[in-house]
Design an enzyme around this catalytic site. Structure first.
Site, PDB file in Angstrom:
ATOM      1  N   GLY A   1       0.838  -1.209   0.000  1.00 15.81           N
ATOM      2  CA  GLY A   1       0.000   0.000   0.000  1.00 15.81           C
ATOM      3  C   GLY A   1       0.864   1.248   0.000  1.00 15.81           C
ATOM      4  O   GLY A   1       1.875   1.307   0.689  1.00 15.81           O
TER       5      GLY A   1
ATOM      6  N   ARG B   1       0.760  -4.724  -5.182  1.00 12.43           N
ATOM      7  CA  ARG B   1       0.285  -5.514  -4.050  1.00 12.43           C
ATOM      8  C   ARG B   1       0.596  -6.990  -4.282  1.00 12.43           C
ATOM      9  O   ARG B   1       0.362  -7.810  -3.404  1.00 12.43           O
ATOM     10  CB  ARG B   1      -1.247  -5.366  -3.915  1.00 12.43           C
ATOM     11  CG  ARG B   1      -1.653  -4.143  -3.150  1.00 12.43           C
ATOM     12  CD  ARG B   1      -1.714  -4.452  -1.680  1.00 12.43           C
ATOM     13  NE  ARG B   1      -2.373  -3.417  -0.910  1.00 12.43           N
ATOM     14  CZ  ARG B   1      -1.986  -3.066   0.315  1.00 12.43           C
ATOM     15  NH1 ARG B   1      -0.951  -3.660   0.850  1.00 12.43           N
ATOM     16  NH2 ARG B   1      -2.621  -2.143   0.992  1.00 12.43           N
TER      17      ARG B   1
ATOM     18  N   ASP C   1       4.173  -5.026   6.157  1.00  5.78           N
ATOM     19  CA  ASP C   1       4.301  -6.407   6.650  1.00  5.78           C
ATOM     20  C   ASP C   1       4.222  -7.441   5.533  1.00  5.78           C
ATOM     21  O   ASP C   1       4.958  -8.424   5.526  1.00  5.78           O
ATOM     22  CB  ASP C   1       3.264  -6.684   7.749  1.00  5.78           C
ATOM     23  CG  ASP C   1       1.822  -6.427   7.291  1.00  5.78           C
ATOM     24  OD1 ASP C   1       1.638  -5.855   6.200  1.00  5.78           O
ATOM     25  OD2 ASP C   1       0.889  -6.825   8.027  1.00  5.78           O
TER      26      ASP C   1
ATOM     27  N   THR D   1       3.940   2.017   6.304  1.00  9.15           N
ATOM     28  CA  THR D   1       2.521   1.658   6.313  1.00  9.15           C
ATOM     29  C   THR D   1       1.778   2.632   7.216  1.00  9.15           C
ATOM     30  O   THR D   1       2.243   2.941   8.301  1.00  9.15           O
ATOM     31  CB  THR D   1       2.241   0.227   6.820  1.00  9.15           C
ATOM     32  OG1 THR D   1       0.812   0.069   6.941  1.00  9.15           O
ATOM     33  CG2 THR D   1       2.885  -0.077   8.164  1.00  9.15           C
TER      34      THR D   1
ATOM     35  N   ASP E   1      -0.695   1.931   8.737  1.00  6.34           N
ATOM     36  CA  ASP E   1      -1.217   1.166   9.888  1.00  6.34           C
ATOM     37  C   ASP E   1      -0.270   1.155  11.071  1.00  6.34           C
ATOM     38  O   ASP E   1      -0.685   0.823  12.183  1.00  6.34           O
ATOM     39  CB  ASP E   1      -1.460  -0.296   9.477  1.00  6.34           C
ATOM     40  CG  ASP E   1      -2.619  -0.419   8.504  1.00  6.34           C
ATOM     41  OD1 ASP E   1      -2.977  -1.558   8.170  1.00  6.34           O
ATOM     42  OD2 ASP E   1      -3.144   0.616   8.074  1.00  6.34           O
TER      43      ASP E   1
ATOM     44  N   ASP F   1       1.780  -1.065  11.778  1.00  7.63           N
ATOM     45  CA  ASP F   1       1.743  -2.407  12.399  1.00  7.63           C
ATOM     46  C   ASP F   1       3.012  -3.220  12.132  1.00  7.63           C
ATOM     47  O   ASP F   1       3.061  -4.415  12.422  1.00  7.63           O
ATOM     48  CB  ASP F   1       0.517  -3.189  11.901  1.00  7.63           C
ATOM     49  CG  ASP F   1       0.503  -3.365  10.388  1.00  7.63           C
ATOM     50  OD1 ASP F   1      -0.453  -3.972   9.869  1.00  7.63           O
ATOM     51  OD2 ASP F   1       1.461  -2.887   9.718  1.00  7.63           O
TER      52      ASP F   1
ATOM     53  N   ARG G   1      -5.838  -2.401   9.189  1.00  5.53           N
ATOM     54  CA  ARG G   1      -6.340  -3.751   8.883  1.00  5.53           C
ATOM     55  C   ARG G   1      -6.356  -4.651  10.111  1.00  5.53           C
ATOM     56  O   ARG G   1      -7.307  -5.362  10.359  1.00  5.53           O
ATOM     57  CB  ARG G   1      -5.430  -4.391   7.826  1.00  5.53           C
ATOM     58  CG  ARG G   1      -6.056  -5.528   7.126  1.00  5.53           C
ATOM     59  CD  ARG G   1      -5.304  -5.968   5.889  1.00  5.53           C
ATOM     60  NE  ARG G   1      -4.044  -5.296   5.641  1.00  5.53           N
ATOM     61  CZ  ARG G   1      -3.506  -5.222   4.413  1.00  5.53           C
ATOM     62  NH1 ARG G   1      -4.152  -5.732   3.399  1.00  5.53           N
ATOM     63  NH2 ARG G   1      -2.365  -4.636   4.205  1.00  5.53           N
TER      64      ARG G   1
HETATM   65  O1  F6P Z   1      -1.913  -1.627   4.685  1.00 13.22           O
HETATM   66  C1  F6P Z   1      -2.363  -0.326   4.625  1.00 13.22           C
HETATM   67  C2  F6P Z   1      -3.797  -0.308   4.205  1.00 13.22           C
HETATM   68  O2  F6P Z   1      -4.142   0.995   3.896  1.00 13.22           O
HETATM   69  C3  F6P Z   1      -4.750  -0.850   5.255  1.00 13.22           C
HETATM   70  O3  F6P Z   1      -4.994   0.086   6.284  1.00 13.22           O
HETATM   71  C4  F6P Z   1      -5.963  -1.122   4.423  1.00 13.22           C
HETATM   72  O4  F6P Z   1      -6.847  -2.044   5.044  1.00 13.22           O
HETATM   73  C5  F6P Z   1      -5.341  -1.708   3.163  1.00 13.22           C
HETATM   74  O5  F6P Z   1      -4.043  -1.111   3.051  1.00 13.22           O
HETATM   75  C6  F6P Z   1      -6.113  -1.428   1.904  1.00 13.22           C
HETATM   76  O6  F6P Z   1      -5.484  -2.184   0.889  1.00 13.22           O
HETATM   77  P1  F6P Z   1      -5.644  -1.767  -0.678  1.00 13.22           P
HETATM   78  O7  F6P Z   1      -4.865  -0.524  -0.894  1.00 13.22           O
HETATM   79  O8  F6P Z   1      -5.070  -2.955  -1.410  1.00 13.22           O
HETATM   80  O9  F6P Z   1      -7.108  -1.582  -0.917  1.00 13.22           O
END
Ligand code: F6P
Length: 329
Positions: free
Chosen positions: A11, A73, A104, A126, A128, A130, A172
């Site tokens: 992301g 991704r 992660d 990230t 997050d 995390d 997440r």
């Molecule tokens: O990992 C960061 C994040 O923004 C999370 O908070 C979220 O759930 C996810 O990526 C969304 O993933 P994508 O960008 O693939 O929709």
């Protein structure tokens, strides 16, 4: 060491370009290295979509959100044989080191790559926050700042309409954005995966506020929170807003901040963190310190072995949760 590569994976988040700028400036100006930028991480490496990064490519990108290298991704380990193809390409290109900026998910395949092709350093990013092993990851501070501005704005319309707003933020698996923004933004209730308040507790706080004459409330919920009674595909924020209306008879609305938290210009904190981690990652490669991740430890940028980071999650700590509860209601 002559030539290093860099890629952004997973992301996106504000601050990635600040890190890329620091890597190119440190590598070229101070170490005389050339830097190869791979578009969409290992996908660009396989497709031949990469270029030598010059100073002009990173000029003016410090305040720019997103990543000029774009991202993917896709997991390097997903399709059998991909890793072998990547390894062959790395040798063909003749890289002396590779910096991977990721979260992660990326760390898992970066670790597998390092075991086969050791000259890897990872920078944690990230929103997050995390990633285990670093106090903060690039992008987190900006996401919190955007969420706090939203909470500040929602306070005025909530009060004007005697309403409850349930704000859904990304995260997440962890509640870092929710708890930091909730505390800084004066939320009346914070709900996070690490400590999912029961529905009755949330309703009680809102009801007690109303009894004290507070006709509005702001609730912030991390997207990873789940209640057993939620409908299929229903978010926790929608579920709680529905309960507030049905059980307490108070008007409630939901606001999903979603990708707004991932966009736009990085805060000064994220620009500095990204610059320091990018600069240090180059130095780790030059020093032959492979298989590590840059890590914010206290106020210093240190290193932690990727092996120790993989498979672990940085969850909200008990002390911060205990402190946050003081400000509920
Ligand atoms: O990992 C960061 C994040 O923004 C999370 O908070 C979220 O759930 C996810 O990526 C969304 O993933 P994508 O960008 O693939 O929709």
């Amino acid at each position: 060491m002559r030539k290093i590569g860099v890629m952004t994976s997973g992301g996106d988040c504000p601050g990635l370009n600040a890190a890329l700028r620091a890597i190119v400036r440190r590598a070229k100006k101070d170490h005389g290295l050339s830097v190869i930028g791979f578009m969409r991480a290992w996908e660009g490496l396989l497709e031949g979509d990469f270029f030598e990064m010059e100073f002009r490519h990173v000029s003016g990108i410090l305040p720019l959100g997103g990543t000029i290298l774009h991202t993917t991704r896709k997991n390097l380990l997903e399709k059998p044989g991909t890793m072998e193809r990547v390894l062959a390409r790395l040798d063909e290109i003749g890289l002396d080191g590779l910096i991977i900026i990721g979260g992660d998910g990326t760390l898992h395949w970066a670790w597998q790559l390092h075991k086969r092709w050791p000259k890897v350093v990872v920078i944690p990013k990230t929103i997050d926050n995390d990633v285990w092993g670093t106090r903060y990851s690039i992008g987190f501070d900006t996401a919190v700042s955007v969420a706090v501005e939203a909470l500040d704005r929602l306070h005025t319309t909530a009060e004007s309409h005697d309403r409850v707003f349930v704000v859904d933020v990304m995260g997440r698996a962890t509640g870092w954005i929710a708890i930091h923004a909730g505390i800084a933004g004066g939320a009346d209730v914070i709900v996070i995966p690490e400590h999912p308040l029961r529905e009755s507790e949330v309703l009680q706080i809102v009801d007690e506020r109303r009894a004290r004459g507070k006709s509005f409330s702001i609730i912030i919920v991390a997207e990873g929170v789940h209640y057993v009674a939620m409908k299929e595909k229903e978010s926790a924020s929608k579920y709680l807003a529905g309960l507030i209306e049905s059980e307490l008879g108070i008007s409630a609305r939901t606001v999903k901040l979603d990708y707004v938290l991932r966009g736009g210009t990085p805060t000064s904190y994220d620009r500095l963190l990204a610059t320091r981690m990018g600069y240090t990652a180059v130095d780790f490669l030059v020093a032959g310190k492979f298989g590590v991740m840059t890590s914010l430890r206290g106020t210093q940028i240190a290193s932690v072995p990727i092996q120790r980071v993989v498979g672990r999650i940085n969850r909200v700590d008990e002390a911060l949760w205990a402190m946050a509860r003081t400000f509920f209601g």
